[in-house]
Design a protein around this motif. Structure first.
Motif, PDB file in Angstrom:
ATOM      1  N   TYR A 160      -1.016  17.495  -5.633  1.00  0.00           N
ATOM      2  CA  TYR A 160      -1.058  16.172  -5.024  1.00  0.00           C
ATOM      3  C   TYR A 160      -0.915  16.297  -3.514  1.00  0.00           C
ATOM      4  O   TYR A 160      -0.604  17.365  -2.991  1.00  0.00           O
ATOM      5  CB  TYR A 160       0.035  15.275  -5.602  1.00  0.00           C
ATOM      6  CG  TYR A 160       1.449  15.758  -5.347  1.00  0.00           C
ATOM      7  CD1 TYR A 160       2.209  15.236  -4.304  1.00  0.00           C
ATOM      8  CD2 TYR A 160       2.024  16.738  -6.147  1.00  0.00           C
ATOM      9  CE1 TYR A 160       3.503  15.674  -4.075  1.00  0.00           C
ATOM     10  CE2 TYR A 160       3.313  17.185  -5.924  1.00  0.00           C
ATOM     11  CZ  TYR A 160       4.054  16.644  -4.892  1.00  0.00           C
ATOM     12  OH  TYR A 160       5.330  17.087  -4.667  1.00  0.00           O
ATOM     13  N   SER A 161      -1.168  15.201  -2.832  1.00  0.00           N
ATOM     14  CA  SER A 161      -1.001  15.193  -1.375  1.00  0.00           C
ATOM     15  C   SER A 161       0.056  14.166  -0.994  1.00  0.00           C
ATOM     16  O   SER A 161       0.285  13.181  -1.697  1.00  0.00           O
ATOM     17  CB  SER A 161      -2.325  14.888  -0.668  1.00  0.00           C
ATOM     18  OG  SER A 161      -2.774  13.600  -1.010  1.00  0.00           O
ATOM     19  N   ILE A 162       0.677  14.431   0.134  1.00  0.00           N
ATOM     20  CA  ILE A 162       1.639  13.514   0.747  1.00  0.00           C
ATOM     21  C   ILE A 162       1.057  13.099   2.094  1.00  0.00           C
ATOM     22  O   ILE A 162       0.595  13.952   2.866  1.00  0.00           O
ATOM     23  CB  ILE A 162       3.015  14.189   0.964  1.00  0.00           C
ATOM     24  CG1 ILE A 162       3.640  14.596  -0.374  1.00  0.00           C
ATOM     25  CG2 ILE A 162       3.958  13.310   1.775  1.00  0.00           C
ATOM     26  CD1 ILE A 162       4.065  13.444  -1.254  1.00  0.00           C
ATOM     27  N   ALA A 163       1.070  11.804   2.359  1.00  0.00           N
ATOM     28  CA  ALA A 163       0.594  11.260   3.639  1.00  0.00           C
ATOM     29  C   ALA A 163      -0.850  11.666   3.945  1.00  0.00           C
ATOM     30  O   ALA A 163      -1.235  11.772   5.099  1.00  0.00           O
ATOM     31  CB  ALA A 163       1.526  11.652   4.781  1.00  0.00           C
ATOM     32  N   ALA A 213       0.824  -1.221   0.000  1.00  0.00           N
ATOM     33  CA  ALA A 213       0.000   0.000   0.000  1.00  0.00           C
ATOM     34  C   ALA A 213       0.853   1.265   0.000  1.00  0.00           C
ATOM     35  O   ALA A 213       0.491   2.273   0.593  1.00  0.00           O
ATOM     36  CB  ALA A 213      -1.000   0.010   1.143  1.00  0.00           C
ATOM     37  N   ALA A 214       2.006   1.214  -0.657  1.00  0.00           N
ATOM     38  CA  ALA A 214       2.850   2.393  -0.854  1.00  0.00           C
ATOM     39  C   ALA A 214       2.408   3.032  -2.173  1.00  0.00           C
ATOM     40  O   ALA A 214       2.648   2.483  -3.249  1.00  0.00           O
ATOM     41  CB  ALA A 214       4.322   1.992  -0.913  1.00  0.00           C
ATOM     42  N   TRP A 215       1.711   4.164  -2.079  1.00  0.00           N
ATOM     43  CA  TRP A 215       1.142   4.834  -3.250  1.00  0.00           C
ATOM     44  C   TRP A 215       2.132   5.827  -3.851  1.00  0.00           C
ATOM     45  O   TRP A 215       2.807   6.561  -3.129  1.00  0.00           O
ATOM     46  CB  TRP A 215      -0.136   5.568  -2.860  1.00  0.00           C
ATOM     47  CG  TRP A 215      -1.278   4.647  -2.596  1.00  0.00           C
ATOM     48  CD1 TRP A 215      -1.595   4.049  -1.406  1.00  0.00           C
ATOM     49  CD2 TRP A 215      -2.250   4.198  -3.532  1.00  0.00           C
ATOM     50  NE1 TRP A 215      -2.714   3.266  -1.553  1.00  0.00           N
ATOM     51  CE2 TRP A 215      -3.140   3.340  -2.843  1.00  0.00           C
ATOM     52  CE3 TRP A 215      -2.477   4.450  -4.885  1.00  0.00           C
ATOM     53  CZ2 TRP A 215      -4.222   2.731  -3.469  1.00  0.00           C
ATOM     54  CZ3 TRP A 215      -3.547   3.852  -5.503  1.00  0.00           C
ATOM     55  CH2 TRP A 215      -4.402   3.002  -4.796  1.00  0.00           C
ATOM     56  N   PRO A 260       8.031   7.957   5.567  1.00  0.00           N
ATOM     57  CA  PRO A 260       7.050   8.352   6.592  1.00  0.00           C
ATOM     58  C   PRO A 260       7.713   8.635   7.937  1.00  0.00           C
ATOM     59  O   PRO A 260       8.683   7.985   8.321  1.00  0.00           O
ATOM     60  CB  PRO A 260       6.127   7.140   6.704  1.00  0.00           C
ATOM     61  CG  PRO A 260       6.331   6.373   5.447  1.00  0.00           C
ATOM     62  CD  PRO A 260       7.735   6.633   5.025  1.00  0.00           C
ATOM     63  N   VAL A 261       7.175   9.629   8.636  1.00  0.00           N
ATOM     64  CA  VAL A 261       7.631   9.990   9.976  1.00  0.00           C
ATOM     65  C   VAL A 261       6.431   9.889  10.906  1.00  0.00           C
ATOM     66  O   VAL A 261       5.349  10.393  10.593  1.00  0.00           O
ATOM     67  CB  VAL A 261       8.212  11.423   9.998  1.00  0.00           C
ATOM     68  CG1 VAL A 261       8.582  11.834  11.413  1.00  0.00           C
ATOM     69  CG2 VAL A 261       9.402  11.543   9.068  1.00  0.00           C
ATOM     70  N   GLY A 262       6.609   9.262  12.055  1.00  0.00           N
ATOM     71  CA  GLY A 262       5.511   9.142  13.013  1.00  0.00           C
ATOM     72  C   GLY A 262       4.362   8.347  12.438  1.00  0.00           C
ATOM     73  O   GLY A 262       4.566   7.249  11.926  1.00  0.00           O
TER      74      GLY A 262
END
Length: 107
Positions: free
Chosen positions: A94-97, A40-42, A70-72
């Protein structure tokens, strides 16, 4: 009709695909898309179709947008939402996380 774009078995986009914005690309059309692997790494990629959307003419071998590690509690996701023809290329939003909005300029 069959699917216009299919997941690639061992690729970064080998599990799920999600369509994104479509832009003119000469006499063809380009679609940005979201692809995920089995973890599930997009990531964000692109595909070029012929003018009728019936044939894939070209497709990204690698993603064009990869999120930072990813952090936290961040998710490992880069997800395209829209694109705009800009004076010098394409602005890709686009969005991150799932929470940090970004814009890339593609030329």
């Amino acid at each position: 009709m069959g699917d216009p774009l299919v997941a690639r078995d061992a690729g970064w986009d080998g599990w799920h695909l999600s369509p994104g914005p479509v832009m003119p690309y000469g006499s063809q059309v380009m679609m940005f898309y979201n692809g995920a692997n089995h973890k599930a790494a997009w990531r964000i990629g692109w595909v070029v179709f012929d003018a009728t959307f019936s044939t894939v003419v070209a497709r990204a071998a690698d993603p064009i947008i990869v999120p930072p590690p990813p952090v936290g509690d961040d998710t490992d996701i880069a997800f395209v939402s829209s694109a705009v023809a800009a004076p010098r290329g394409i602005w890709l939003y686009y969005s991150i996380a799932d929470r940090n909005m970004k814009r890339a300029t593609l030329q």
